[in-house]
Write an enzyme that holds these catalytic residues in place. Structure first.
Site, PDB file in Angstrom:
ATOM      1  N   TYR A  14      27.224  29.127  11.176  1.00 34.02           N
ATOM      2  CA  TYR A  14      27.502  30.481  10.685  1.00 34.02           C
ATOM      3  C   TYR A  14      28.223  31.325  11.733  1.00 34.02           C
ATOM      4  CZ  TYR A  14      24.765  30.673   6.330  1.00 34.02           C
ATOM      5  OH  TYR A  14      24.306  30.516   5.065  1.00 34.02           O
ATOM      6  N   LYS A  41      19.970  16.787  10.805  1.00 29.10           N
ATOM      7  CA  LYS A  41      20.822  15.684  10.347  1.00 29.10           C
ATOM      8  C   LYS A  41      21.184  14.884  11.590  1.00 29.10           C
ATOM      9  CE  LYS A  41      23.233  13.499   7.172  1.00 29.10           C
ATOM     10  NZ  LYS A  41      22.611  12.723   6.080  1.00 29.10           N
ATOM     11  N   ASP A  58      18.890  15.742   3.947  1.00 39.04           N
ATOM     12  CA  ASP A  58      19.114  15.219   2.591  1.00 39.04           C
ATOM     13  C   ASP A  58      17.816  14.715   1.987  1.00 39.04           C
ATOM     14  OD1 ASP A  58      19.218  13.267   4.550  1.00 39.04           O
ATOM     15  OD2 ASP A  58      20.796  12.073   3.601  1.00 39.04           O
ATOM     16  N   ASP A 117      19.368  28.005   4.840  1.00 42.85           N
ATOM     17  CA  ASP A 117      19.940  28.764   3.729  1.00 42.85           C
ATOM     18  C   ASP A 117      19.819  27.943   2.449  1.00 42.85           C
ATOM     19  OD1 ASP A 117      21.475  30.762   2.383  1.00 42.85           O
ATOM     20  OD2 ASP A 117      23.216  29.443   2.528  1.00 42.85           O
ATOM     21  N   ASP A 134      16.905  28.380  -0.913  1.00 44.69           N
ATOM     22  CA  ASP A 134      17.278  28.575  -2.324  1.00 44.69           C
ATOM     23  C   ASP A 134      16.625  27.494  -3.189  1.00 44.69           C
ATOM     24  OD1 ASP A 134      18.943  30.740  -1.741  1.00 44.69           O
ATOM     25  OD2 ASP A 134      20.535  30.034  -3.075  1.00 44.69           O
TER      26      ASP A 134
HETATM   27  C1  IPM Z   1      20.890  34.418   2.581  1.00 40.46           C
HETATM   28  C2  IPM Z   1      22.279  34.610   2.026  1.00 40.46           C
HETATM   29  C3  IPM Z   1      23.243  34.889   3.159  1.00 40.46           C
HETATM   30  C4  IPM Z   1      23.208  33.684   4.076  1.00 40.46           C
HETATM   31  C5  IPM Z   1      24.688  35.201   2.730  1.00 40.46           C
HETATM   32  C6  IPM Z   1      24.732  36.384   1.782  1.00 40.46           C
HETATM   33  C7  IPM Z   1      25.590  35.427   3.899  1.00 40.46           C
HETATM   34  O1  IPM Z   1      22.665  33.510   1.269  1.00 40.46           O
HETATM   35  O2  IPM Z   1      20.381  35.344   3.239  1.00 40.46           O
HETATM   36  O3  IPM Z   1      20.301  33.364   2.352  1.00 40.46           O
HETATM   37  O4  IPM Z   1      23.913  32.688   3.821  1.00 40.46           O
HETATM   38  O5  IPM Z   1      22.490  33.735   5.062  1.00 40.46           O
HETATM   39 MG    MG Z   2      21.096  32.109   0.980  1.00 43.10          MG
END
Ligand code: IPM
Ligand code: MG
Length: 348
Positions: A141, A186, A219, A243, A247
């Site tokens: 990042y 990884k 993975d 990240d 999710d």
């Molecule tokens: C998160 C979001 C952010 C990230 C984006 C909006 C930059 O997806 O906080 O998980 O990737 O960190």
């Molecule tokens: Mg995110």
């Protein structure tokens, strides 16, 4: 004593869920005799529109001067042009860097009432309770980015020190919980991952010998999170893997609208729901505010207001147990953001 909160509503549903947090903090303040002073500042797309920058200096200064920062969500189709010079996301990344909030904590709780909201079989979700500890200010990042005429590069870099400090946070958390740590990398491909694995192993063996440590490749971890989610206690990982995995974890809970997060550094705390700005439902007043309210609870706990934090969490649990569920959690529900917020305040 006044507790200064910088509130960054952002874009899309951000302002709606931020308003919920403001109302809940007001109620907490009244009930527990605390004086929260909440001020709002620009970040993301709305900041680009007003100032040309995704993170104006005024916002940075206010966040540094506040006791804690709450952020709603940023981004949206309006600012999505891939060739744009400035993007809302840059504002968030810069804020994380400016505040030095390297440690991102994303707890996953499965609410019994919501077992049906998850696409997974209910029996797989029994006893699921884990925390993702994500490194937040390093890795790909923040590496150098370059766009050549017909190629592009993103550098991924980690120092031992960066890995060590986040590993310690994860270990301390594991000690408070089930003393089991899954470090995700990884290492079969990436050099940064091999450094990661070495440093994490050393931190555990030298400082936390009681912790049961395992290393998983990202993975295969992604697969196991669906196959056997109750296996996990604390998951420690680098910025981009964290990240993605967080999710994925939200699917277990049934909705992105439930996952809270804290981002902590030496002296700063930034609190935000893990969901995005959900432009498709923005402005309709139907967004799920629970992730934001639970993030505010994490903020209260970090501010050493444990009673208040617990009360807010209990109130959210109570609201969910009593079927106060927004559309993301219950088909055809007519429960609005405001209904859910008022329910939490009532249960407080
Ligand atoms: C998160 C979001 C952010 C990230 C984006 C909006 C930059 O997806 O906080 O998980 O990737 O960190
Ligand atoms: Mg995110």
């Amino acid at each position: 004593m006044t507790i200064k909160i910088a509130c960054l509503p952002g874009d899309g549903i951000g302002p709606e869920v931020a308003d919920s947090v403001v109302s809940v903090l007001e109620a907490v303040g009244k009930k527990y005799n605390q004086n929260f002073e909440v001020n709002k500042y620009l970040i993301g797309g709305c900041a680009i529109d007003e100032t040309g920058e995704p993170l104006p200096q005024v916002t940075i200064d206010a966040c540094k001067n506040a006791d804690a920062v709450f952020l709603g969500a940023i981004g949206g189709p309006k600012w999505d042009d891939p060739n744009a010079k400035v993007r809302p996301e840059q504002g968030l990344l810069k804020l994380r860097a400016e505040l030095g909030v390297f440690s991102n904590i994303r707890p996953l709780t499965v609410f019994p009432k919501l077992l049906d909201a998850s696409p997974l079989k209910p029996e797989l979700l029994e006893n699921v309770d884990f925390v993702v500890v994500r490194e937040l200010t390093g890795g790909i990042y923040f590496g150098e980015k370059y766009r050549g005429t017909d190629y592009a590069t993103d550098e991924c870099k980690y120092s031992e020190k960066e890995v060590e400090r986040i590993a310690k946070v994860a270990c301390e958390m594991a000690m408070q919980r089930g003393k089991r740590l899954t470090s995700v990398d990884k290492a079969n491909v990436l050099e940064t991952s091999r450094l990661w694995r070495d440093v994490v192993s050393r931190v555990v063996s030298e400082n936390f010998p009681e912790i049961e440590l395992e290393h998983q490749l990202v993975d295969s971890c992604a697969m196991k999170m669906i196959q056997n989610p109750s296996h996990f206690d604390v998951i420690l990982t680098e910025n981009m893997f964290g990240d993605i995995l967080s999710d994925e974890a939200s699917v277990l809970a049934g909705s992105m609208g439930l996952l809270a997060s804290s981002s902590i550094g030496e002296s700063s705390g930034l609190f935000e729901p893990i969901h995005g700005s959900a432009p498709d439902i923005a402005g309709q007043g139907i967004a799920n505010p629970y992730a934001s309210i639970l993030s505010a609870a994490m903020m209260l706990r970090w501010l050493k207001l444990e009673t208040e934090a617990k009360a807010v969490e209990d109130a959210v649990h109570e609201a969910i147990a009593n079927n106060v569920l927004t559309q993301d959690l219950a088909n055809n529900s007519s429960v609005t953001t405001q209904d859910a917020t008022l329910a939490v305040i009532e249960y407080l």
